[in-house]
Motif scaffolding. Sequence first.
Motif, short mmCIF file in Angstrom:
data_model
loop_
_atom_site.label_atom_id
_atom_site.label_comp_id
_atom_site.label_asym_id
_atom_site.label_seq_id
_atom_site.Cartn_x
_atom_site.Cartn_y
_atom_site.Cartn_z
N LEU A 68 -23.84 -23.94 47.71
CA LEU A 68 -24.98 -23.52 46.90
C LEU A 68 -26.29 -24.14 47.38
O LEU A 68 -27.36 -23.55 47.19
N PHE A 69 -26.22 -25.29 48.02
CA PHE A 69 -27.44 -25.97 48.49
C PHE A 69 -28.24 -25.04 49.42
O PHE A 69 -29.43 -24.80 49.19
N ALA A 70 -27.60 -24.52 50.44
CA ALA A 70 -28.29 -23.64 51.40
C ALA A 70 -28.75 -22.35 50.73
O ALA A 70 -29.81 -21.81 51.06
N MET A 71 -27.96 -21.85 49.77
CA MET A 71 -28.31 -20.61 49.08
C MET A 71 -29.59 -20.79 48.26
O MET A 71 -30.48 -19.94 48.27
N ILE A 72 -29.70 -21.92 47.55
CA ILE A 72 -30.91 -22.19 46.77
C ILE A 72 -32.10 -22.36 47.69
O ILE A 72 -33.19 -21.82 47.43
N GLN A 73 -31.92 -23.08 48.79
CA GLN A 73 -33.02 -23.25 49.74
C GLN A 73 -33.50 -21.91 50.30
O GLN A 73 -34.69 -21.65 50.39
N ALA A 74 -32.56 -21.05 50.66
CA ALA A 74 -32.91 -19.76 51.27
C ALA A 74 -33.55 -18.81 50.27
O ALA A 74 -34.50 -18.09 50.60
N SER A 75 -33.04 -18.78 49.04
CA SER A 75 -33.56 -17.84 48.04
C SER A 75 -34.80 -18.36 47.32
O SER A 75 -35.61 -17.58 46.84
N GLY A 76 -34.91 -19.68 47.22
CA GLY A 76 -36.03 -20.27 46.50
C GLY A 76 -35.90 -20.15 44.99
O GLY A 76 -36.88 -20.32 44.27
N SER A 77 -34.68 -19.87 44.51
CA SER A 77 -34.50 -19.72 43.07
C SER A 77 -33.08 -20.12 42.66
O SER A 77 -32.17 -20.15 43.48
N PHE A 78 -32.94 -20.42 41.37
CA PHE A 78 -31.64 -20.73 40.80
C PHE A 78 -31.70 -20.54 39.30
O PHE A 78 -32.77 -20.45 38.71
N CYS A 79 -30.52 -20.46 38.68
CA CYS A 79 -30.41 -20.35 37.23
C CYS A 79 -29.58 -21.51 36.72
O CYS A 79 -28.55 -21.84 37.29
N VAL A 80 -30.03 -22.12 35.65
CA VAL A 80 -29.28 -23.17 34.96
C VAL A 80 -28.69 -22.53 33.70
O VAL A 80 -29.42 -22.16 32.79
N ASN A 81 -27.37 -22.38 33.69
CA ASN A 81 -26.64 -21.84 32.56
C ASN A 81 -26.02 -23.00 31.80
O ASN A 81 -25.13 -23.68 32.32
N VAL A 82 -26.47 -23.26 30.57
CA VAL A 82 -25.93 -24.35 29.75
C VAL A 82 -24.67 -23.82 29.08
O VAL A 82 -24.72 -22.82 28.36
N LEU A 83 -23.55 -24.49 29.33
CA LEU A 83 -22.25 -23.95 28.89
C LEU A 83 -21.79 -24.49 27.54
O LEU A 83 -22.06 -25.64 27.18
N ALA A 84 -21.07 -23.64 26.84
CA ALA A 84 -20.42 -23.99 25.58
C ALA A 84 -18.96 -24.31 25.84
O ALA A 84 -18.44 -24.02 26.93
N THR A 85 -18.29 -24.88 24.87
CA THR A 85 -16.89 -25.25 25.04
C THR A 85 -16.02 -24.03 25.36
O THR A 85 -15.03 -24.15 26.07
N ALA A 86 -16.40 -22.87 24.87
CA ALA A 86 -15.62 -21.66 25.13
C ALA A 86 -15.64 -21.26 26.60
O ALA A 86 -14.82 -20.47 27.04
N ALA A 87 -16.56 -21.83 27.37
CA ALA A 87 -16.69 -21.48 28.79
C ALA A 87 -15.83 -22.36 29.69
O ALA A 87 -15.97 -22.30 30.92
N LEU A 88 -14.95 -23.15 29.13
CA LEU A 88 -14.10 -24.04 29.95
C LEU A 88 -13.34 -23.30 31.05
O LEU A 88 -13.24 -23.82 32.17
N PRO A 89 -12.83 -22.08 30.83
CA PRO A 89 -12.18 -21.36 31.94
C PRO A 89 -13.14 -21.11 33.13
O PRO A 89 -12.72 -21.17 34.28
#
Length: 178
Positions: A68-89
């Motif tokens: 993901l490091f190179a992908m963020i550098q190349a695209s210049g963007s990212f998303c931060v998804n804050v997870l809930a307990t239901a997202a454990l899978p």
Amino acid sequence: MTCPDVNAPPTPVLADAYRDGMRLLPAGVCLITSQHAGEWGGMIATAVTSVSAEPPTLLVCVNRSASLFAMIQASGSFCVNVLATAALPLVEQFSSSARRAERFQTGTWSTLPSGAPACGEALVAFDCRVAKVVDWHSHGIFLGEVGAVLQPAGSTEGAPLLYMDRRFHHLRELLVVE
């Protein structure tokens, strides 16, 4: 008095003590996503924090060896998804490089204005443009200016997923101090 050499690598004893101490600091679990050249990528992170409200900025630490490091550098963007307990899978899928092909086959996904994928099961998703990258030893520290905030309907009903002492937890109750 002499100053310690700030460029010297930490001693193994200090590094072990640091890791043991940090395992007692609870952290929210986030799914960091990005895209470049039509390919989506993501990783689980706890090294995420708010930097400022003016302008709205988040900080994300990513190991340089992560794809993901190179992908963020190349695209210049990212998303931060804050997870809930239901997202454990999802955490299990995104934490295993062996399950990389399965990562975006589970859950509900949308594409943000930046092109980064947003997780429909997140409590909240922050669409970020990279404002600055700070190199720090094995990691890159990405400062992302938030361009959009998505909060799915009903997302405030979920309990945030936390990581502490090498295990996942959730908040059972809130302590109100007046």
